[in-house]
Design a protein around this motif. Structure first.
Motif, mmCIF file in Angstrom:
data_model
loop_
_atom_site.group_PDB
_atom_site.id
_atom_site.type_symbol
_atom_site.label_atom_id
_atom_site.label_comp_id
_atom_site.label_asym_id
_atom_site.label_seq_id
_atom_site.Cartn_x
_atom_site.Cartn_y
_atom_site.Cartn_z
ATOM 1 N N VAL A 1 27.431 50.731 39.077
ATOM 2 C CA VAL A 1 28.492 50.470 39.764
ATOM 3 C C VAL A 1 29.818 49.813 39.130
ATOM 4 N N ALA A 2 29.762 49.371 37.919
ATOM 5 C CA ALA A 2 30.595 48.628 37.172
ATOM 6 C C ALA A 2 32.037 49.627 36.888
ATOM 7 N N ALA A 3 31.463 50.875 36.744
ATOM 8 C CA ALA A 3 32.446 51.717 36.111
ATOM 9 C C ALA A 3 33.304 52.253 37.332
ATOM 10 N N THR A 4 32.978 51.913 38.519
ATOM 11 C CA THR A 4 33.744 52.410 39.710
ATOM 12 C C THR A 4 34.845 51.106 40.156
ATOM 13 N N ALA A 5 35.665 51.430 41.166
ATOM 14 C CA ALA A 5 36.262 50.202 42.039
ATOM 15 C C ALA A 5 35.966 49.667 43.065
ATOM 16 N N VAL A 6 34.758 49.957 43.682
ATOM 17 C CA VAL A 6 34.182 49.812 44.912
ATOM 18 C C VAL A 6 33.806 48.428 45.087
ATOM 19 N N PRO A 7 33.807 47.722 46.260
ATOM 20 C CA PRO A 7 33.419 46.300 46.204
ATOM 21 C C PRO A 7 31.710 46.229 45.974
ATOM 22 N N ASP B 1 33.126 42.591 33.051
ATOM 23 C CA ASP B 1 33.448 42.940 31.585
ATOM 24 C C ASP B 1 32.965 44.476 31.287
ATOM 25 N N ALA B 2 31.966 44.972 32.070
ATOM 26 C CA ALA B 2 31.743 46.342 31.965
ATOM 27 C C ALA B 2 32.858 47.255 32.485
ATOM 28 N N SER B 3 33.588 46.891 33.494
ATOM 29 C CA SER B 3 34.531 47.722 34.175
ATOM 30 C C SER B 3 35.655 48.093 33.293
ATOM 31 N N GLN B 4 36.584 49.156 33.769
ATOM 32 C CA GLN B 4 37.751 49.478 33.121
ATOM 33 C C GLN B 4 38.732 48.662 33.415
ATOM 34 N N VAL B 5 38.842 47.722 34.101
ATOM 35 C CA VAL B 5 39.988 46.946 34.509
ATOM 36 C C VAL B 5 40.376 46.032 33.245
ATOM 37 N N THR B 6 41.715 45.523 33.229
ATOM 38 C CA THR B 6 42.017 44.800 31.974
ATOM 39 C C THR B 6 42.730 43.456 32.411
ATOM 40 N N GLY B 7 42.528 43.221 33.725
ATOM 41 C CA GLY B 7 43.277 41.914 34.332
ATOM 42 C C GLY B 7 42.202 41.062 34.376
ATOM 43 N N PRO B 8 42.395 39.626 34.859
ATOM 44 C CA PRO B 8 41.554 38.561 34.738
ATOM 45 C C PRO B 8 40.618 38.597 35.686
ATOM 46 N N PHE B 9 39.356 37.754 35.471
ATOM 47 C CA PHE B 9 38.411 37.403 36.259
ATOM 48 C C PHE B 9 38.763 36.214 37.129
ATOM 49 N N TYR C 1 31.625 42.914 56.881
ATOM 50 C CA TYR C 1 30.504 43.121 55.962
ATOM 51 C C TYR C 1 30.457 44.510 55.674
ATOM 52 N N TYR C 2 30.763 45.591 56.378
ATOM 53 C CA TYR C 2 30.274 46.999 55.845
ATOM 54 C C TYR C 2 31.409 47.320 54.731
ATOM 55 N N ARG C 3 32.613 46.576 54.945
ATOM 56 C CA ARG C 3 33.716 46.892 53.906
ATOM 57 C C ARG C 3 33.266 46.211 52.649
ATOM 58 N N LEU C 4 32.536 45.235 52.362
ATOM 59 C CA LEU C 4 32.106 44.543 51.233
ATOM 60 C C LEU C 4 30.755 45.016 50.766
ATOM 61 N N ASN C 5 30.028 45.526 51.677
ATOM 62 C CA ASN C 5 28.781 45.913 51.351
ATOM 63 C C ASN C 5 28.583 47.181 50.769
#
Length: 490
Positions: A194-200, A220-228, A335-339
């Motif tokens: 799931v890290a490679a995607t942008a889903v919640p 860290d494993a995702s493609q995003v470059t912004g902060p955590f 709940y369904y949006r985040l899950n």
């Protein structure tokens, strides 16, 4: 012969003809029977005990040498009986004990090279005079050698692990997640994908299971470059939640910073926002967060300009959200949006086979921090860790390890400084035998060892010296193993 010190032949014959002769003979025969009975009991005792028994006289000559002593040292009884003990050993405790009139109990001793024993010894006294010495020795050679090898191997493994961790951490974002149990491997597997995607992502698990650690690894494993950016929903006052999350314009409310404030959502733009303890989010904020997720934009408090963001949302909770929805405490639509993808993190109780690895990682970490060199963990301590329910999970385990490392006064962690919660357990940790938990493995190991030793002995026609050399063990250890495994000594 002088009459005052002996009887003449005639006098002796005359004495035997009296009524007293039969009583004397009967008493003598009774004493002889008692002596023979005591000798039989002593011989049975010497061959029954598991220790090597040696008794010397006042001239340091060996007068008793039992079967276990033969096995331990490879010296036959007829070779040593009646001879000075110094001729067989380079380091003697027994003669020192006799001459110094002292007693030793369970003292570590090396009577000869490559042989390690625990010795009990004391002088033999008669009418206040020392007439010899006796010792009982228990063979611990194999244990000592195994411990030395384990300590050396442990140091080598730790060095290799540090190097591997350095290499691994540079390429694997999940290298900080320790353990190899099926439960933790499954959680890591889902998180990787799931890290490679942008889903919640919704991380679920008890407190202390490492939800924030997983969130950082996903980021860290995702493609995003912004902060955590992480926010604890249960640690912020409901009245301040909106301004913390969305920020505010200058002068938005009394006490506000004149320059305004950038909210956490805006700070996380282009990166990841962790909503920790999601179940503690105020109900009115839930609907506002839902709108942000739908519109990808929000307004600062007191502002009228929409701020567009691209943020990866990871939520974490230890609470039962489904039950909260039934009770009206949590919005079902949020709940369904985040899950979209849920990752369940196992409790420490459900991954007991990971405890040894977690313990060694923690000991190494806290040993470095507190400048302590800990190389061993007492088996009883490890057994108590496995039996303990760990309500605080990994966080509690690491807290306990840090405490033990700080209070350690040697290179070994023991049970002496465990917290009071461990003292309230219903089992005595000292009595736990780790080998008992691996019965089938232990049986197979013993069976294989017996097979190998028997094969080598047959190959060398029961020449113990040659067989021991082939097996790479001392001859005394071979004798000991032959006895324990029921192999015939020829």
């Amino acid at each position: 012969m002088n009459s005052h010190c002996s009887l003449s032949i005639e006098e002796f014959r005359s004495y035997l003809e009296t009524d007293q002769s039969e009583k004397i003979i009967e008493s003598f025969q009774h004493l002889l029977t008692l002596y023979e009975l005591q000798q039989a009991r002593l011989e049975a005792l010497l061959d029954t005990v598991n220790e090597a028994i040696c008794i010397i006289d006042e001239s340091d000559k060996v007068v008793v040498w039992n079967h276990h002593a033969e096995l331990l040292y490879g010296i036959a009884t007829d070779e040593i009986i009646g001879r000075p003990i110094e001729g067989f050993f380079s380091n003697l405790m027994l003669t020192k004990v006799m001459k110094e009139r002292r007693t030793v109990h369970e003292e570590y001793h090396t009577p000869c090279p490559d042989t390690h024993v625990l010795i009990n010894a004391r002088p033999v006294k008669l009418s206040g005079q020392v007439i010899g010495g006796v010792c009982a020795e228990r063979d611990i050679t194999e244990v000592v050698q195994l411990n030395q090898k384990l300590s050396q191997t442990h140091q080598e493994v730790q060095t290799l692990k540090q190097e591997i961790d350095k290499i691994h951490s540079q390429s694997d974002s999940f290298s900080t997640v320790y353990g190899h149990s099926s439960a933790i491997r499954e959680a890591v597997s889902i998180a990787r994908r799931v890290a490679a995607t942008a889903v919640p992502v919704l991380l679920r698990g008890e407190s202390g299971t490492g939800k924030e650690l997983f969130a950082r690894a996903i980021h860290d494993a995702s493609q995003v470059t912004g902060p955590f950016i992480a926010i604890n929903c249960g640690a912020i006052s409901p009245s301040l939640f909106e301004s913390e999350l969305f920020g505010y314009q200058p002068g938005a409310f009394t006490g506000a910073d004149r320059k305004g404030k950038v909210g956490l959502l805006e700070q996380a733009n282009g990166g990841t926002l962790l909503l920790d303890e999601l179940g503690d989010m105020p109900k009115d904020m839930q609907v506002k967060l839902l709108r942000v997720l739908q519109d990808k934009s929000f307004y600062r408090v007191g502002g009228n300009k929409a701020i567009h963001i691209d943020v990866r949302i990871i939520a974490a909770t230890h609470r039962n959200l489904e039950e909260m929805i039934k009770n009206g405490e949590f919005r079902e639509d949020l709940y369904y949006r985040l899950n979209v993808v849920a990752v369940s993190l196992p409790s420490l109780r459900d991954r007991l086979d990971d405890i040894p690895e977690l313990v060694h990682k923690g000991v190494l970490h806290y040993g470095t921090i507190h400048n302590k060199k800990i190389s061993k963990v007492n088996p009883a301590l490890m057994a108590s860790f496995i039996q303990y329910p760990w309500p605080g999970n990994i966080r509690e385990l690491f807290n306990v390890l840090e405490r033990l490392v700080i209070l350690a006064d040697s290179d070994q962690l023991g049970i002496d400084n465990l917290p009071v919660t461990f003292c309230q357990l219903d089992f005595p940790v000292e009595s736990i035998d780790p080998c008992a938990m691996e019965g089938s493995l232990l049986e197979k190991t013993i069976s294989l060892e017996k097979e190998v030793i028997a094969k080598v002995l047959a190959e060398y026609h029961f020449n113990k010296a040659a067989a021991a050399k082939k097996l790479g063990i001392p001859r005394s250890t071979l004798y000991y193993k032959m006895q324990k495994l029921g192999l015939e000594c020829q």
